[in-house]
Write an enzyme that holds these catalytic residues in place. Sequence first.
Site, PDB file in Angstrom:
ATOM      1  N   SER A 296     123.082 -16.368   8.990  1.00  0.00           N
ATOM      2  CA  SER A 296     121.540 -16.604   8.879  1.00  0.00           C
ATOM      3  C   SER A 296     120.858 -15.735   7.839  1.00  0.00           C
ATOM      4  O   SER A 296     120.757 -15.643   6.828  1.00  0.00           O
ATOM      5  CB  SER A 296     121.202 -16.916  10.482  1.00  0.00           C
ATOM      6  N   ASP A 307     122.784 -12.508  -5.714  1.00  0.00           N
ATOM      7  CA  ASP A 307     122.363 -13.301  -6.829  1.00  0.00           C
ATOM      8  C   ASP A 307     121.852 -12.889  -7.713  1.00  0.00           C
ATOM      9  O   ASP A 307     121.872 -13.202  -8.841  1.00  0.00           O
ATOM     10  CB  ASP A 307     121.651 -14.548  -6.093  1.00  0.00           C
ATOM     11  N   LYS A 321     125.861 -19.870   8.187  1.00  0.00           N
ATOM     12  CA  LYS A 321     124.767 -20.735   8.902  1.00  0.00           C
ATOM     13  C   LYS A 321     123.619 -20.581   7.934  1.00  0.00           C
ATOM     14  O   LYS A 321     122.805 -19.810   7.662  1.00  0.00           O
ATOM     15  CB  LYS A 321     124.368 -19.931  10.088  1.00  0.00           C
TER      16      LYS A 321
END
Length: 536
Positions: A296, A307, A321
Site C-alpha cells: 500500500s 519511476d 495492494k
Amino acid sequence: MGWKRTGLVVSGCVFLAALLIGVLSLNNGIASGGTVYTQLQVLTEVLRLVTENYVEEADGTALVDGAIAGMLDKLDPHSTYLDPERYRRMQERNRGTYYGIGVSFEIVDGDLTVVSAIDGSPSHKLGIRPGDVIVKIDGRSAKGIKQEEVFDKLRGERGTIVHVTIRRPGEEDLHEFDIVRDQIPIFSVPYSFLLRPGVGYVRMIRFSSTTSDELEEALQKLEAQGMEKLILDIRGNAGGFLNEAIEVADKFLAAGKKLVYTLGRIPDSSEEYYSTGRGKHTRYPLVLLIDRYSASASEIVSGAMQDWDRGLVVGETSFGKGLVQRQYQLKNGGALLLTVARYYTPSGRLIQRDYSDKEKYMSADADEGDEETPPSSEPDARPEFKTAAGRVVYGGGGITPDVKLTERWIYSSLQRTLDRSYFDFANRWVNETRYQPPSFDEFREDFEVTDEIVRSYEAFLKDRGIKYEPDSLRAEIDQVRSGIKREMARNLWGENERWQILIESDPQVHAAIAALPQAELMARNEPTGDWQTRSR
C-alpha cells in the site's frame, strides 16, 4: 482528500429495518426490480426467525456483524467493518499517541515483564528497565494478569498516577514507583542511525499521522551527523495513510513531479498528487529496502522513487495492494473501511495483485518464515512500463525491485527456542555484573560475548529447563553471541541500539549497502518522464 462519513445502526432488527429504508430511498435505482428489496426482506425475516426460535438465545449484534462481514466478503479483501473496539485501537495506532506510562511488555508464565521503556516516557525517566517484572499495580497483584487488563490499569488520563511494584532480576529488594501518566508516542520511525560513516539507515514500520514529521526529524539528525547516503528500510510496512505516503515521497523529489494518482467510480475518488518542491532531501543516493510484506503506502513511495529513478529499490517483490480505502464512521462507534479507488504509480502502473483467490492472496500477509514469494505472476507475464530514464518496470503485481534478493534472514528452530532466553539472560547478567561500558559505539565495536559468558548462558538454560541440542548451539554460536549482545544493548541503552546490533547480521541490509554505488549513479542524473503530466 477529505473523509466522508455515513451512519449505520448496528442493533438487531432495528439495523436491518434502517438499512432497508435507506436502500429504498436511494436515488440511483439500486432497488429497482425489487431484487435488493426482496433480499433485505428475506434477511430481516431470517434474523427474526433466528432470534425467536433458535434452540439457544442468539446474540443479535453478533448475527448482524456476521451479516456485514458476509456482505463485505463479496467485495475485495481490504473492504472491512471495524467494530467499536477495533476502530478505537486503529485510531490510537494511526494517531501515533496514547496516554500511559510508556512500556512495552510481555506476559511470561503469568509475569508482567517489561520488554522496554519508551525513550522519554515516564517509565524511562524513572529508570524502569527491560526485564523488570511488575508484580503489583496500585497494591494489587499482577500475577496472571491478561493483556487487556494491563491496558486498562496502566493507561489512563494524562497527569493521573499509577503505583507499580517491580521485581528486578538479580536483586532481592522490590522497587516502588509512582508513575505519572503522560502522552506516549507510537513511533512509525523507531530506528535511525549511521550504519557506517556517511551511510544513514532509517526504519519505517507504518504510515501514521506522524510519519512524515518523524522521518524529517530522523533525516535532519542524520544529516547533522554527516549522512551522505540513505537506506530507507520499509520491509514489513503494510501501509497506512495515503497523504503520509505522499508527504514522504515529496521529501525526495523536486517540484512538479507526479507522485501517485487514484481512479475510482465516485467523482472525488479520482485525484492526482504532485511534489511540492518543499523536499530538502532530493540529491543524495537513496536505496529503498522492501520485502513481500511492504504494501500500500510503502508501494506508493517505492513506486514513485523507482519511476522517477530517484532511488534504487532493493529486496523482494512487494505485496501488491493498490486499493484505496475510505473511512466511514458508523453510529455504533465502529467504522467501515471501503475501497473507493485504485492507485497508480507515476508511470501508470497498477500495483494491485490479483485477488480472485482471496485465501491465496492473503497468505502473503502471514509471516511463516518460508522462502516462497507472494503469489504473483512472473515479471515477463506482467505489463511493462518505462521509468523516467527509460528503464523497464512492471505493473500488476507489487513493486519488482531493481536488485532482487533471494537470501533472507530466517530464524532456525533453535533460535526461535532461544529467543526469549537471550532477553532474560542478558538482563540478569547486566544487573549482576553491574557492567557499564563507556559508550555504545565502544560496546558495538569492542565488546565480545566471550566463551565464559556463553558457558554462563548454557548454565542459565539448564537452570530454566530450556532443552536444546548442544551440537546445534555450537553450530549456531555466532547467532547465539549476537542474540546475547543485542539484548545487552537493549538493557543498557534501548531499542535503537538493540536494532543496530541486530541488523549487523541481516544479509539484506548488507546487500543494500553493496547497492549504494548503483544508487549513486542514479542520483547524478535527473531524468524527466513524458508521463509526468499525462491526463487520466
